[in-house]
Design a protein around this motif. Structure first.
Motif, short mmCIF file in Angstrom:
data_model
loop_
_atom_site.label_atom_id
_atom_site.label_comp_id
_atom_site.label_asym_id
_atom_site.label_seq_id
_atom_site.Cartn_x
_atom_site.Cartn_y
_atom_site.Cartn_z
N ASP A 1 0.82 -1.21 0.00
CA ASP A 1 0.00 0.00 0.00
C ASP A 1 0.85 1.26 0.00
O ASP A 1 0.34 2.35 -0.31
N HIS A 2 2.14 1.12 0.35
CA HIS A 2 2.94 2.32 0.59
C HIS A 2 4.25 2.30 -0.20
O HIS A 2 5.34 2.21 0.36
N LYS B 1 -8.26 8.27 -0.49
CA LYS B 1 -8.40 7.72 0.86
C LYS B 1 -8.70 6.22 0.87
O LYS B 1 -8.73 5.61 1.93
N TRP C 1 -6.55 3.61 2.82
CA TRP C 1 -6.66 3.34 4.26
C TRP C 1 -7.61 2.18 4.53
O TRP C 1 -7.50 1.51 5.57
N ASP D 1 -5.27 -0.66 4.20
CA ASP D 1 -4.43 -0.73 5.39
C ASP D 1 -5.19 -1.35 6.56
O ASP D 1 -4.65 -2.17 7.32
#
Length: 495
Positions: free
Chosen positions: A36-37, A217, A220, A223
Motif C-alpha cells: 500500500d505504501h 483515501k 486506508w 491498510d
C-alpha cells in the motif's frame, strides 16, 4: 439466533479454517500493508538478491532501476525511487550522486530543465524536496521544500519558475532564484470524463486501494484490512495455543482464563467486526487478480457506468490523484496534469479541468507519464501509444518504435535520448526516427527492491508460478472466517 448444534459446527469450521489459513493470511496482511505504501523509501532503496525472487518479478526489476534521465553530450544522470547515479561511459559504470547535507539519497521522481554543456539549471523532484544538480552532475543541493514529497516537476510557463506536484495532490509554483513556493488554488471542477469505465479496471483499482473513496483515501481501507488480518491471525493462533497448551506454557488457571477472555474480545467483537468489510472487499477481488491475464481478456469488452460507481470515480476530489504536471511555455494559465482519469488540462491556472480532448486514442481510465522538456510535452503510455506535442499547439504526434510507456526524455546534443522500462532509445532532433540505444543502465543498482520482493511473496509466485490456486483457497477461507465469525460472536457475545 443459531441453535447450539449449528453454533458448534460453525465454531469447529471457524477454528480449523483459521488454523489452516492463519499463517498465510498473516503474510498477506503484512505484505499487503507494505504494498500500500510504495512511497516508503526503505522499501525501494533496500534490496534482496535477484536469485531470491521469481522470474516474473525479475522481469520487472530493470524498469525500477532507472525511470528518469538527463544528459550532456558526454554524461548521463539517471535515477528512480531507488536512487540517482552518474555515468560518463554510456552506462558501463555508474556512481552515486551526492546530495549535500543528508545521508544516503532521496527517491527521485523526475527532472525539470535540460542540460547543455553541463547540468546547471537541472532540477530534481524527490521525496525530500526540490534539488538542483551541480554543473558536473556529481552532486545536488537543496532549493526548497525540505522533507516534502514532490512527485513531479516541470519547467514553468516562463524561464523563472517551476511547477511541481506535492504528494500527488497540491500544485505548486516555485521561483528558481529564491526557492519561494506558492500553492496554486486548484479546484476539483472536472468535465469531459467518459460515461463508462472498464470493468476490469474497476475491480483492479478496488483491490489496489484506489477504487472506493475520493481523495486517495481508499488506501486506508486496504491498510485497515491488512492490519486486521495481522491482528486476527496472531490473536487466533494465541487463543488456540493457550487453550490447548496453556498449562504446558506455565500459565496458571486464572491467567489462562484472563488471557482467553481478552483474546476472544479482541479477536472477534473488536478487530473482527471492524475489519470484516475491508477483508471481504480484498478477498472477493483477489480471485480475478489471481488470474489477471485471463480476467482482462475475458472482460475486455465489459464497461460499467461511471455514475453508478463509488466516489473515487467521480473526479470530484483530485487529492492523491495527480501523477504528473506540465506547464506550457508562454501560456501562463495553461496547465496539464496526468491521473488515472487520463490527461486533463486547465486554461485558467487550475480553477477548472477538462480531460484533454485533443489527445489521440483517448481512454476513459488510463494513467500516463506526463512531462515537458524545453517546448515539447510528452505523454508516455503503454502499447506503442506514446505521444508528443511541440510548441504548445498543433496535433499530438505518435512516437513510433517504443513498445512501452516512456518515463523521460532528454536532449543530448542534436538528438533525443528517451527512456522506458526496456532501456534507452535514440531519436533525431524531431523525435521521428527512433532506434534502440547502446546506453546501459541495469547495473546502476543491484538486486530486487524490497517492494517487489513483498509483491512476489504476496502473489505467491516466489514459491511457484501456479500458487495462484492456493491464493484462491486462502481467499475463500478468509471469506468463510469473516462470515462465520460474527455468527459465533452473536451467540457468545463477551463471555
Amino acid at each position: 439466533m443459531v441453535d447450539v448444534h449449528t453454533h458448534r459446527v460453525l465454531w469447529t469450521v471457524h477454528k480449523y479454517a483459521g488454523l489452516v489459513a492463519a499463517a498465510w493470511l498473516l503474510v498477506l496482511g503484512v505484505t499487503g500493508v507494505l504494498l500500500d505504501h510504495h512511497e516508503w523509501r526503505w522499501l525501494n532503496q533496500n534490496s534482496v538478491p535477484t536469485t531470491w525472487t521469481s522470474k516474473q518479478i525479475n522481469r520487472l526489476v530493470p524498469g525500477t532501476v532507472m525511470r528518469y534521465a538527463v544528459a550532456t553530450p558526454a554524461t548521463i544522470v539517471g535515477g528512480s525511487e531507488r536512487g540517482t547515479w552518474l555515468s560518463s561511459d554510456k552506462g558501463k559504470t555508474w556512481t552515486k550522486v551526492a546530495f549535500d547535507g543528508i545521508k544516503g539519497q532521496p527517491q527521485l521522481f523526475g527532472f525539470a530543465g535540460s542540460a547543455g554543456a553541463n547540468f546547471s539549471g537541472v532540477y530534481l523532484a524527490t521525496d525530500d524536496g526540490l534539488w538542483t544538480l551541480a554543473p558536473d552532475g556529481a552532486s545536488a543541493r537543496r532549493i526548497a521544500l525540505k522533507g516534502e514529497h514532490l512527485t513531479s516537476v516541470s519547467p514553468g510557463h516562463d524561464g523563472a519558475t517551476l511547477v511541481a506536484v506535492r504528494d500527488h495532490s497540491d500544485l505548486l509554483t516555485i521561483e528558481k532564484a529564491t526557492g519561494k513556493v506558492t500553492r496554486i488554488a486548484r479546484s476539483d471542477n472536472v468535465t469531459g470524463l467518459t460515461e463508462t469505465v472498464p470493468f476490469n479496471t474497476f475491480i483492479r483499482e478496488i483491490h489496489f486501494g484506489r477504487g472506493l473513496l475520493a481523495g486517495g483515501k481508499s488506501i486506508w481501507i486496504n491498510d485497515l484490512a491488512g492490519v486486521a488480518l495481522i491482528a486476527l491471525s496472531l490473536s487466533g493462533i494465541a487463543y488456540w495455543l493457550i487453550k490447548r497448551n496453556g498449562k504446558q506454557l506455565g500459565l496458571s488457571v486464572p491467567a489462562r482464563r484472563g488471557s482467553l477472555k481478552w483474546l476472544f474480545r479482541a479477536h472477534g467483537p473488536t478487530v473482527g467486526l471492524i475489519g470484516a468489510i475491508p477483508i471481504l472487499i480484498l478477498a472477493v477481488t483477489a480471485f480475478p487478480l489471481n488470474h489477471i491475464y485471463g480476467f482482462i481478456d475475458a472482460t475486455k469488452d465489459w464497461e460499467v457506468t461511471r455514475a453508478a460507481l463509488p466516489p473515487a470515480y467521480q473526479a470530484n476530489n483530485l487529492d492523491g490523484e495527480i501523477d504528473g504536471v506540465a506547464a506550457w511555455p508562454g501560456q501562463p494559465g495553461r496547465l496539464s496534469i496526468s491521473s488515472r482519469f487520463g490527461v486533463m488540462q486547465s486554461l485558467d491556472n487550475g480553477r477548472s479541468w477538462r480531460t484533454e480532448p485533443s489527445i489521440p486514442d483517448p481512454s476513459g481510465m488510463a494513467g500516463a507519464n506526463l512531462f515537458r522538456v524545453d517546448d515539447s510535452v510528452f505523454v508516455g503510455r503503454g502499447g506503442d501509444r506514446n505521444i508528443v506535442q511541440t510548441g504548445g499547439a498543433g496535433e499530438w504526434r505518435f512516437l513510433k518504435g517504443l513498445p512501452t510507456g516512456i518515463t523521460s526524455a532528454t536532449r543530448q546534443g542534436d538528438q533525443w535520448l528517451i527512456k522506458n522500462s526496456r532501456g534507452f532509445y535514440v531519436a533525431d532532433a524531431d523525435a521521428r526516427s527512433i532506434r534502440k540505444s547502446d546506453v546501459q543502465f541495469k547495473n546502476a543498482v543491484s538486486g530486487t527492491a524490497l517492494f517487489l520482493f513483498a509483491a512476489d511473496i504476496h502473489a505467491g509466485v516466489i514459491f511457484h508460478e501456479q500458487f495462484k490456486w492456493l491464493n484462491d483457497l486462502f481467499a475463500a477461507l478468509a471469506i468463510l472466517l469473516v462470515l462465520s465469525g460474527p455468527v459465533i460472536w452473536l451467540r457468545r457475545k463477551w463471555v
